[in-house]
Design a protein around this motif. Structure first.
Motif, PDB file in Angstrom:
ATOM      1  N   TYR A  30       0.827  -1.209   0.000  1.00  0.00           N
ATOM      2  CA  TYR A  30       0.000   0.000   0.000  1.00  0.00           C
ATOM      3  C   TYR A  30       0.862   1.260   0.000  1.00  0.00           C
ATOM      4  O   TYR A  30       0.585   2.230  -0.721  1.00  0.00           O
ATOM      5  N   ILE A  31       1.936   1.219   0.801  1.00  0.00           N
ATOM      6  CA  ILE A  31       2.872   2.351   0.795  1.00  0.00           C
ATOM      7  C   ILE A  31       3.480   2.523  -0.593  1.00  0.00           C
ATOM      8  O   ILE A  31       3.673   3.648  -1.069  1.00  0.00           O
ATOM      9  N   PHE A  32       3.782   1.406  -1.244  1.00  0.00           N
ATOM     10  CA  PHE A  32       4.330   1.444  -2.596  1.00  0.00           C
ATOM     11  C   PHE A  32       3.387   2.186  -3.546  1.00  0.00           C
ATOM     12  O   PHE A  32       3.810   3.072  -4.297  1.00  0.00           O
ATOM     13  N   VAL A  33       2.099   1.845  -3.526  1.00  0.00           N
ATOM     14  CA  VAL A  33       1.131   2.496  -4.418  1.00  0.00           C
ATOM     15  C   VAL A  33       1.021   3.986  -4.093  1.00  0.00           C
ATOM     16  O   VAL A  33       0.977   4.834  -4.999  1.00  0.00           O
ATOM     17  N   SER A 157      11.062   1.465  -5.006  1.00  0.00           N
ATOM     18  CA  SER A 157      11.036   1.071  -6.417  1.00  0.00           C
ATOM     19  C   SER A 157       9.832   1.689  -7.120  1.00  0.00           C
ATOM     20  O   SER A 157       9.736   1.653  -8.352  1.00  0.00           O
ATOM     21  N   ALA A 158       8.923   2.287  -6.334  1.00  0.00           N
ATOM     22  CA  ALA A 158       7.832   3.062  -6.931  1.00  0.00           C
ATOM     23  C   ALA A 158       8.367   4.250  -7.723  1.00  0.00           C
ATOM     24  O   ALA A 158       7.700   4.732  -8.651  1.00  0.00           O
ATOM     25  N   ILE A 159       9.564   4.746  -7.386  1.00  0.00           N
ATOM     26  CA  ILE A 159      10.119   5.903  -8.103  1.00  0.00           C
ATOM     27  C   ILE A 159      10.385   5.547  -9.565  1.00  0.00           C
ATOM     28  O   ILE A 159       9.849   6.196 -10.466  1.00  0.00           O
ATOM     29  N   PRO A 160      11.213   4.525  -9.837  1.00  0.00           N
ATOM     30  CA  PRO A 160      11.397   4.205 -11.262  1.00  0.00           C
ATOM     31  C   PRO A 160      10.121   3.687 -11.920  1.00  0.00           C
ATOM     32  O   PRO A 160       9.890   3.940 -13.101  1.00  0.00           O
ATOM     33  N   LEU A 161       9.288   2.955 -11.158  1.00  0.00           N
ATOM     34  CA  LEU A 161       8.059   2.459 -11.766  1.00  0.00           C
ATOM     35  C   LEU A 161       7.134   3.608 -12.150  1.00  0.00           C
ATOM     36  O   LEU A 161       6.396   3.521 -13.136  1.00  0.00           O
ATOM     37  N   SER A 162       7.193   4.708 -11.380  1.00  0.00           N
ATOM     38  CA  SER A 162       6.379   5.872 -11.752  1.00  0.00           C
ATOM     39  C   SER A 162       6.809   6.405 -13.111  1.00  0.00           C
ATOM     40  O   SER A 162       5.990   6.936 -13.870  1.00  0.00           O
ATOM     41  N   GLY A 163       8.111   6.267 -13.426  1.00  0.00           N
ATOM     42  CA  GLY A 163       8.571   6.650 -14.754  1.00  0.00           C
ATOM     43  C   GLY A 163       8.141   5.662 -15.821  1.00  0.00           C
ATOM     44  O   GLY A 163       7.781   6.052 -16.930  1.00  0.00           O
ATOM     45  N   VAL A 164       8.169   4.356 -15.460  1.00  0.00           N
ATOM     46  CA  VAL A 164       7.736   3.333 -16.409  1.00  0.00           C
ATOM     47  C   VAL A 164       6.255   3.521 -16.741  1.00  0.00           C
ATOM     48  O   VAL A 164       5.839   3.446 -17.894  1.00  0.00           O
ATOM     49  N   LEU A 193      -6.483  14.071 -13.902  1.00  0.00           N
ATOM     50  CA  LEU A 193      -6.645  12.629 -13.815  1.00  0.00           C
ATOM     51  C   LEU A 193      -5.534  11.943 -13.019  1.00  0.00           C
ATOM     52  O   LEU A 193      -5.715  10.817 -12.554  1.00  0.00           O
ATOM     53  N   GLN A 194      -4.388  12.612 -12.854  1.00  0.00           N
ATOM     54  CA  GLN A 194      -3.325  12.013 -12.050  1.00  0.00           C
ATOM     55  C   GLN A 194      -3.314  12.545 -10.620  1.00  0.00           C
ATOM     56  O   GLN A 194      -2.583  12.023  -9.772  1.00  0.00           O
ATOM     57  N   GLY A 195      -4.133  13.559 -10.332  1.00  0.00           N
ATOM     58  CA  GLY A 195      -4.189  14.096  -8.974  1.00  0.00           C
ATOM     59  C   GLY A 195      -5.276  13.485  -8.114  1.00  0.00           C
ATOM     60  O   GLY A 195      -5.077  13.213  -6.930  1.00  0.00           O
ATOM     61  N   LEU A 196      -6.453  13.235  -8.676  1.00  0.00           N
ATOM     62  CA  LEU A 196      -7.595  12.777  -7.880  1.00  0.00           C
ATOM     63  C   LEU A 196      -7.408  11.383  -7.264  1.00  0.00           C
ATOM     64  O   LEU A 196      -7.888  11.155  -6.138  1.00  0.00           O
ATOM     65  N   PRO A 197      -6.769  10.398  -7.933  1.00  0.00           N
ATOM     66  CA  PRO A 197      -6.589   9.096  -7.264  1.00  0.00           C
ATOM     67  C   PRO A 197      -5.838   9.187  -5.940  1.00  0.00           C
ATOM     68  O   PRO A 197      -6.043   8.357  -5.048  1.00  0.00           O
ATOM     69  N   THR A 198      -4.976  10.185  -5.794  1.00  0.00           N
ATOM     70  CA  THR A 198      -4.241  10.351  -4.543  1.00  0.00           C
ATOM     71  C   THR A 198      -5.185  10.610  -3.379  1.00  0.00           C
ATOM     72  O   THR A 198      -4.938  10.172  -2.251  1.00  0.00           O
ATOM     73  N   VAL A 199      -6.263  11.335  -3.634  1.00  0.00           N
ATOM     74  CA  VAL A 199      -7.244  11.629  -2.586  1.00  0.00           C
ATOM     75  C   VAL A 199      -7.862  10.325  -2.074  1.00  0.00           C
ATOM     76  O   VAL A 199      -7.974  10.102  -0.862  1.00  0.00           O
ATOM     77  N   ALA A 200      -8.250   9.437  -2.989  1.00  0.00           N
ATOM     78  CA  ALA A 200      -8.837   8.150  -2.597  1.00  0.00           C
ATOM     79  C   ALA A 200      -7.831   7.300  -1.824  1.00  0.00           C
ATOM     80  O   ALA A 200      -8.191   6.638  -0.830  1.00  0.00           O
ATOM     81  N   LEU A 201      -6.573   7.301  -2.243  1.00  0.00           N
ATOM     82  CA  LEU A 201      -5.550   6.533  -1.540  1.00  0.00           C
ATOM     83  C   LEU A 201      -5.331   7.059  -0.128  1.00  0.00           C
ATOM     84  O   LEU A 201      -5.096   6.286   0.805  1.00  0.00           O
TER      85      LEU A 201
END
Length: 438
Positions: A30-33, A157-164, A193-201
């Protein structure tokens, strides 16, 4: 000193390993996401720039200043935010941070010029300030130092995956929404569209995570006792602490050296994050979707290398060379990219090496800090070191933008960032091996 696990019988070690795998399986994904979306916010502004600058008549220097001013707010609020986390609990405070920064990130769709861009970037940085050091502090309460390297590597590893993920996704959004109805430009859709999912998380964090081991109802009582005992043994095995209060942290030269080292690491990381799409376009690629896919290549390499180095560092219980080697890779890759900026294959290969080195330096760095900070000083100390490193987030993008405006090229800035990575190597090799071989 005897390794903590060596004091246990083989069956007990096996049960403890299984318990920590259970802890990791609950906490880390969950922290990763959450951290993935945290870094998507860093990646998407580099793609929004491709359309936003022309639409709002902003210069490269104005973009670099706006990208960097985020970190002035971040630095100003980093220590207070982490101290507040101590008072109200990790779950609630981190959830509040995520909801607020997600709303502010989405609000960047309303930018109309440099001033509004600067303002929103500043307040978004202020809102986000305590998130990363709060996560690091949270993980230290669940994993002893000998297991922190792998846990930090997995979530970071979320950092490079965010780039992927973020590169192709952002490139697709810019192409797909270029002619979308509704009156919004493609770069505005990207922020929304990339900001609102953060609110749900952020809301989900309150329901899914526990503040302490004692509150973890998903662990059996004997599992909670085993984890708690492992953490107590780890604290007893720590070398004599150099700082046991925040005042002592401020007076400790070693902590300021750690901050400078983290600055050198982050300078390369943020230059790549904010300018990779621009560097690719400068080599002759102009289609947004293609830029998105090409920008994912360095992050794929970084994801694999980061996991390999994290496992190696924990297995060998060595930190210094596991940080120095990635920094040397970052320096070499940036220097090579500066030397051949117009050759796409060479530049992309060099940036892949640089990205793998710079991003792997992040999880290799944080376990070093446990030898300098007691639990009492950890919240303020980690936030101070992180804030010093995040200053690179202001300096690095602005420096690249200033040099690009002045020369119409980015190679001079990349060479300077390579020199900073070399300085980082010098700093880490000056650290005593007995303190960092954990």
């Amino acid at each position: 000193m005897m390794h903590a696990a060596s004091a246990l019988s083989s069956p007990a070690v096996g049960r403890l390993d299984a318990t920590f795998r259970k802890v990791a399986g609950r906490v880390v994904p969950y922290i990763f996401v959450c951290y993935l979306f945290n870094y998507l916010d860093r990646v998407n502004v580099g793609f929004a720039k491709l359309d936003m600058l022309d639409a709002l008549h902003m210069s490269e220097r104005a973009y670099g200043l706006g990208a960097g001013i985020f970190f002035l707010g971040y630095i100003a609020c980093g220590v207070p935010s982490n101290l507040m986390l101590q008072r109200v609990g990790a779950r609630r405070w981190l959830a509040l941070i995520m909801v607020l920064w997600g709303l502010l990130s989405a609000a960047q769709m309303f930018v109309t010029g440099p001033i509004s861009f600067y303002l929103l970037r500043f307040v978004t940085g202020a809102a986000e300030a305590g998130f990363f050091p709060g996560l690091v502090l949270y993980l230290t309460r669940w994993f002893p130092s000998e297991r922190q390297g792998r846990a930090l590597t997995l979530f970071m590893s979320a950092i490079p995956l965010s780039g992927v993920v973020g590169g192709p996704l952002s490139g697709w959004m810019l192409s797909h929404f270029a002619s979308a109805p509704g009156g919004l430009a493609a770069w505005q859709w990207l922020f929304l569209l990339q900001g609102l999912p953060t609110v749900a998380l952020g809301i989900g964090m309150v329901m899914l995570l526990s503040d302490t081991i004692e509150q973890a109802a998903w662990l059996a009582p004997e599992e909670r006792m085993a984890v708690g005992e492992a953490l107590r043994r780890d604290r007893l095995e720590q070398p004599k602490q150099l700082a046991d209060s925040f005042g002592a942290v401020l007076r400790n030269p070693a902590v300021w050296m750690l901050g400078l080292l983290y600055f050198c690491i982050q300078a390369g990381v943020y230059a790549i994050n904010f300018w990779l799409p621009t560097i690719i376009r400068s080599s002759g690629i102009h289609d947004a979707a293609t830029i998105g896919w090409l920008s994912a290549v360095p992050y794929v390499g970084a994801s694999l290398f980061m996991i390999v180095m994290g496992r190696s560092a924990d297995r060998m219980r060595e930190r210094r060379w596991h940080l120095a080697v990635p920094l040397l890779m970052a320096a070499g890759g940036l220097a090579l990219a500066a030397r051949f900026p117009d050759s796409m294959p060479v530049a992309l290969g060099a940036l892949t090496v640089a990205t793998a080195g710079a991003l792997t330096g992040l999880p290799m760095f944080w376990p070093l800090c446990s030898g300098y900070l007691s639990p009492a000083a950890a919240a303020g100390g980690l936030a101070l070191i992180n804030s010093m490193g995040q200053l690179a987030g202001f300096v690095s993008p602005y420096l690249v933008g200033w040099i690009k405006d002045a020369t119409q090229r980015t190679d001079g800035a990349l060479a300077l960032l390579a020199a900073m990575a070399v300085l980082g190597v010098v700093l880490v090799l000056r650290m005593p091996p007995t303190r960092v071989n954990r």
